[in-house]
Write a protein that holds these residues in place. Sequence first.
Motif, mmCIF file in Angstrom:
data_model
loop_
_atom_site.group_PDB
_atom_site.id
_atom_site.type_symbol
_atom_site.label_atom_id
_atom_site.label_comp_id
_atom_site.label_asym_id
_atom_site.label_seq_id
_atom_site.Cartn_x
_atom_site.Cartn_y
_atom_site.Cartn_z
ATOM 1 N N GLU A 272 50.118 30.272 49.825
ATOM 2 C CA GLU A 272 48.748 30.758 50.001
ATOM 3 C C GLU A 272 48.712 31.927 50.980
ATOM 4 N N GLU A 273 49.494 31.827 52.060
ATOM 5 C CA GLU A 273 49.592 32.934 53.026
ATOM 6 C C GLU A 273 50.141 34.177 52.338
ATOM 7 N N PHE A 274 51.142 33.985 51.516
ATOM 8 C CA PHE A 274 51.743 35.117 50.789
ATOM 9 C C PHE A 274 50.716 35.741 49.846
ATOM 10 N N THR A 275 49.972 34.918 49.140
ATOM 11 C CA THR A 275 48.983 35.412 48.181
ATOM 12 C C THR A 275 47.907 36.243 48.880
ATOM 13 N N THR B 231 55.106 30.247 35.173
ATOM 14 C CA THR B 231 54.721 31.442 34.417
ATOM 15 C C THR B 231 53.283 31.370 33.928
ATOM 16 N N GLY B 232 52.830 30.226 33.560
ATOM 17 C CA GLY B 232 51.482 30.112 32.990
ATOM 18 C C GLY B 232 50.400 29.806 33.993
ATOM 19 N N ASN B 233 50.690 29.940 35.268
ATOM 20 C CA ASN B 233 49.695 29.596 36.297
ATOM 21 C C ASN B 233 48.710 30.748 36.466
ATOM 22 N N THR B 234 47.853 30.936 35.472
ATOM 23 C CA THR B 234 46.912 32.061 35.483
ATOM 24 C C THR B 234 45.803 31.874 36.507
ATOM 25 N N GLU B 235 45.528 30.616 36.878
ATOM 26 C CA GLU B 235 44.448 30.372 37.853
ATOM 27 C C GLU B 235 44.795 30.988 39.203
ATOM 28 N N LYS B 236 46.037 30.789 39.653
ATOM 29 C CA LYS B 236 46.467 31.355 40.935
ATOM 30 C C LYS B 236 46.459 32.883 40.881
ATOM 31 N N PHE B 237 46.927 33.424 39.764
ATOM 32 C CA PHE B 237 46.946 34.880 39.641
ATOM 33 C C PHE B 237 45.525 35.432 39.583
ATOM 34 N N GLY B 238 44.637 34.724 38.937
ATOM 35 C CA GLY B 238 43.232 35.136 38.878
ATOM 36 C C GLY B 238 42.599 35.165 40.260
ATOM 37 N N SER B 239 42.928 34.145 41.089
ATOM 38 C CA SER B 239 42.410 34.126 42.462
ATOM 39 C C SER B 239 42.935 35.318 43.242
ATOM 40 N N PHE B 240 44.231 35.635 43.064
ATOM 41 C CA PHE B 240 44.827 36.779 43.742
ATOM 42 C C PHE B 240 44.117 38.071 43.348
ATOM 43 N N ARG B 241 43.869 38.220 42.078
ATOM 44 C CA ARG B 241 43.206 39.443 41.604
ATOM 45 C C ARG B 241 41.794 39.544 42.168
ATOM 46 N N GLN B 242 41.108 38.413 42.274
ATOM 47 C CA GLN B 242 39.754 38.421 42.831
ATOM 48 C C GLN B 242 39.768 38.784 44.306
ATOM 49 N N TYR B 243 40.768 38.288 45.041
ATOM 50 C CA TYR B 243 40.914 38.678 46.457
ATOM 51 C C TYR B 243 41.022 40.202 46.572
ATOM 52 N N CYS B 244 41.824 40.794 45.698
ATOM 53 C CA CYS B 244 42.026 42.249 45.739
ATOM 54 C C CYS B 244 40.717 42.992 45.488
ATOM 55 N N GLU B 245 39.978 42.562 44.480
ATOM 56 C CA GLU B 245 38.736 43.243 44.134
ATOM 57 C C GLU B 245 37.691 43.090 45.231
ATOM 58 N N ASP B 246 37.577 41.882 45.792
ATOM 59 C CA ASP B 246 36.617 41.659 46.882
ATOM 60 C C ASP B 246 36.979 42.530 48.102
ATOM 61 N N ALA B 247 38.265 42.582 48.410
ATOM 62 C CA ALA B 247 38.717 43.376 49.550
ATOM 63 C C ALA B 247 38.416 44.847 49.329
ATOM 64 N N TYR B 248 38.634 45.326 48.124
ATOM 65 C CA TYR B 248 38.398 46.741 47.814
ATOM 66 C C TYR B 248 36.918 47.103 47.960
ATOM 67 N N LEU B 249 36.035 46.256 47.468
ATOM 68 C CA LEU B 249 34.600 46.543 47.549
ATOM 69 C C LEU B 249 34.109 46.545 48.989
#
Length: 944
Positions: free
Chosen positions: A773-776, A847-865
Motif C-alpha cells: 500500500e505504501e508503494f502504491t 495479473t488480474g488484480n484490476t481493483e488495486k490498479f484501478g485504485s492506483f490510477r484514481q490516486y494519480c488522477e486525484d493528485a493531478y487535479l
Amino acid sequence: MPPAMTDILDMWSPLAGHATELVPVDFLLPTGIYIQLEVPSEATIQHIKLLLWKQAQTYPLFPALGEMESHMFECVNQAAVHEELEDETRRLCDVRPFLPVLRLVTRNCGRAERLLDSKIGVLIGKGLHELDALQAQEVKDFRAKMLRVSEARMQFYHAMTWSEWLQACFSPQMETTGAAPPAASSYSQEDYLKITIHFDQSQVSTEGAEPLRPRSTVSTSARIHLPLVTPPAPQVQVRAGLFHGTELLCKPAVSSESSGRSEHAWSDGTLEFDIVASDLPRMTRLCFAVYAIMDKVKKQKSTKNTHSNKKPCPPPAWVNTMVFDYKGQLKTGDVILHSWSSFPDELEEMLNPIGTIQTNPYTENATELHVHFQEYSSQPIVFPPFDKHVRHWLGRGGKKFHIELKEIMERDPLSQLCENEKDLIWTLRHDCHLKFPQSLPKLLLSVKWSKHEDMAQLQALLQIWPRLSPRDALELLDFNYPDQYVREYAVRCLREMSDEELSQYLLQLVQVLRYEPYYDCALTRFLLERAQANRKIGHFLFWHLRSEIHMPAVSIQFALILEAYCRGSIPHIEVLKKQVEALSKLKSVNELIKLGTIKTARSKTKEAMLTKEAMMTCLRQSGYSETLSDLNSPLNPSIQLSDVSVVERCRYMDSKMKPLWIVYHNKLLRGDSLGIIFKNGDDLRQDMLTLQILRLMDLLWKENSLDLRIVPYGCLATGDRAGLIEVVSSADTIANIQLTSSNVAAAAAFNKDALLNWLKEKNSGDALDRAIEEFTLSCAGYCVATYVLGIGDRHSDNIMVRSTGQLFHIDFGHILGNFKSKFGIKRERVPFILTHDFIHVIQQGKTGNTEKFGSFRQYCEDAYLILRKNGNLFITLFALMLTAGLPELTSVKDIQYLKDSLALGKTDEEALKQFRQKFDEALRESWTTKVNWMAHNVAKDNRS
C-alpha cells in the motif's frame, strides 16, 4: 624565499599532522624581531601565542612587548584577505593562512567588539573590514540602523525569562511567533530626508530651486573604457532605457557611434528620454548596454553595386543603476559604473532590466562607463512621500464587461495582457477591488507607470485593498512589481504566515531579495524579524544567504543581512560557527580524496585502498573528530549530530566529485545512526528547489486528505557548489535491487519479480500488505510529481525504495522537460516512469488484480487535479527563482512547461483527458524505460 604553493597546500592538508605534527611558521613581532618556530598544526591560536611568548623571552626587546593579552595575531587568509585572529580558540589548521606567516600586533580598545566582529566575519565568509572599507553612504546607514535594532533585540532577549526565551527561539510546533520588541521594527519616516515637492504634468520643483525641464535627461561623460579591445577597433554605441520592472517607460536613447581602441568619447554625450520628469516612478531603473557596430555588406542581385549597413552585435557589456537613490533623491553628478559581461538571451531593446543594479566589483576586466546625471537644482530633489488623502476614482462596469473581466482574471500568471485588456482592468478597478481582490497582480500590470496620476491612484487604492492570502501575495514580490508600496503591501500579507509556512517559502523569499534595489526594505526587515524570533527560520535564512555570498551581484547585500542577523542573534553564532567549521573539515577531506584519486588513477584497486585508508586516518585525527562532533545538523537544526559513530562505515562515493558518505551517531534518536552526503563541486540549488516543490505538493495533497507518502529528504546548499544531502535510511536503488536478483546485468532490468520479492524479504504477513500500500501511494505521488515538473534522467539508480515500501526519486539535475538525449535521439520517451514491475507490485503479484490498479490510477488522477487547482502558486514559485542562476530555469519559457503539464487554461475534464492519455502512454511505452535501464545496468556492471 616563500615556500612553494604546493608545499603550502600540503602543509594545511588533512594528513599534514599524520606525517609530522609540526609545521614551520614565521612570526613578525611589533618590536621588529623575526622568529621562526615549528608549531603543532592542530594547536589553537592561544596555545601558539604561549609558545611564541616563551621563545620571545630569549630575544632582544622582549620587555617592550608588554602583556601577552594585549596582543593578537594577524594573517593573510586563503582568500588573500587580511584577517585578524581575535578568536583564539580556533586551530591553526582551521585558519589555514595563505602563507605560514603570523604577525603579532597590539590590540586596540574594545576587544569584545573586535572579537564579535571577527567571529561574524569568519562565520558569514566575508570579513567585516571589507564592509567597513565601503564608502557608500547607504551601506553605512543600513549598518548603523541594523546595529540599533540588534542591540534593542538583544536587550529584549536579556529581559526574558528562560522559558520565554526557549519558547521564542525554539518553538517546537513552529507556531506563529509573538510580537517582536518595538525597536525591532522602528523604521520611522524621520529616517528620510523630507523636502516639499510639487508635481504637475510638466514640472518638478523644490522651494528655492528652478523647475525641472519637461524632459528628463541623462548625459554620459566623455569616455567609455573597453579593457580587451583587439584590432581592428570596432565602432561602439551605448543604448540606455528607463524601466519600471520589465516595462519600458519610453523609447530607449541611443548614442552616436564612436571609434577608438579602448577609450571612446562622444562630443554630443547627452542621452535624452521622451518622458516628463515628474512621471518617473520611484523605482525607475536606468539600464545601459554597450555594444559594437559591425559593417554588414549586402550584394544586390540586380546590380554589381554593393552597399553596407551597420548591424549591432550582441552587447559585450551591460549595467543598471537606479534613477533615485535609497533616500528617494534624484541622482546627480558623476558616477562610474563597471559593467557585467554575461548577457541573457532574448531581451527587449538589448537591455537587461531584470539584472542587478550593483556595479561589477571585478573592475580590472570590466567595461567602465562614466555617467553624468544632470543637476537641475542646488537643492536635492526628492520623490514625494505618499499622500494618504489622495482621492481615487473607481470606475464601474456593466454585466457584459464583468463577464469579460472575470475571464481575464482567471488566467494564469504567464498569460499576456493586450493593451485593450489592460485598459479595461484599469477602468474597472472598482470591480477588481470588490469582486476579484486576488487579481491585484493583473491590475498592477495594467497601471501606466509613466503617468504620475495613475501611480497616485494606485497607491491610494492599495490602502483599501483587502488583504490577500500569503500564498497569493507571493506573486507581488516578483520583478514585475517593483513599486515600494506594492512590496510593502505584499509583506503585510506575508505577516499572516505561520513560521511553518514561512519556512516552506523561505527559499524564494531569499531569492527575491535580489529584486530589492535598496538594502533597507520591507522584505529584509520582515525576514530579519522573523528569523531572530525563531531560530529554525534563522538557521535556514543564514544558510540560504551564506551559500550565495560568493556571487558578486549579491555579495554585499547578503553580507549586510547576515551581519544584521548575527548581531541580533548572538547566542546562535557559536552554534552556526561549529557547523561552518565542520563543513570546512569535510571539504578538506573531499579535496584530499580527489587529489589521491588523480595521483593513483592508473590502478583502481590501489586507488580505492589508499584513498579509503587516508580518509579513515583523517577522520580519526583529534582535530577532525572534535570539529565533526556535537553539532546541530545543517540539514535540520533539530537533529544533534553527536559523533562519527563508526569511521569504517564512512566512505566516498564513486562519482566524479567523490561525495563523502558520513555516518553519524545520534543520542537523541536512541543511538540510531544518521547518514549525510557531503558534495563539493556540484550545485545543489536545483535539487533544493525540486525537493521544496515536492514538499509543497505533499502538503497540498494532505490538505485535501490525500497522503501519498512522499519522501522529500533534506538537501541544503552551503556554499559555492557545495552542500549536504540527507541519507534516507533502509532504502536501496531499483538498480541494486534488480542486480542482486540476477547474475546477468542485461537481464536484471526485465525481471518483474525482483522488486516484489525484495519487499517480501523485508516484510511478511500484514507488514507486506502495508508495504505494498505504501508503494502504491508513493508511486502514484511520484508519477504525478515527476510528470508535472518534467523531471528527466530517470534511470534505475535515481529511483529508490525503502524497506517499508515507499518509493521515491533522487537526483534532480534535469527538470522542466529537459530530458537527456544521445546522438540527437531522446533517451526518455515516456511522460513518467510506470513500469510493469511497478504494476506487478501494485497488483500484489496477481495479473488480474484490476481493483488495486484501478485504485492506483484514481490516486494519480486525484493528485493531478489537486495540483491543477494550485497551478498559479507553482508558476509563481518558479518565477521567483528566475535570477537564481539555475541551469535549467533561466527564462519564462522554461516555466511554460508547467503551464502545459498542468493544462492551465483548460477545464478539469479536458485536463483529465490529457492526463489519462499521458498515463496510458507511460504504461504502453514502459518497455523503452526497461531498455534504458538495461543499458544503465550493463554500463554500471562494466564500471565495477
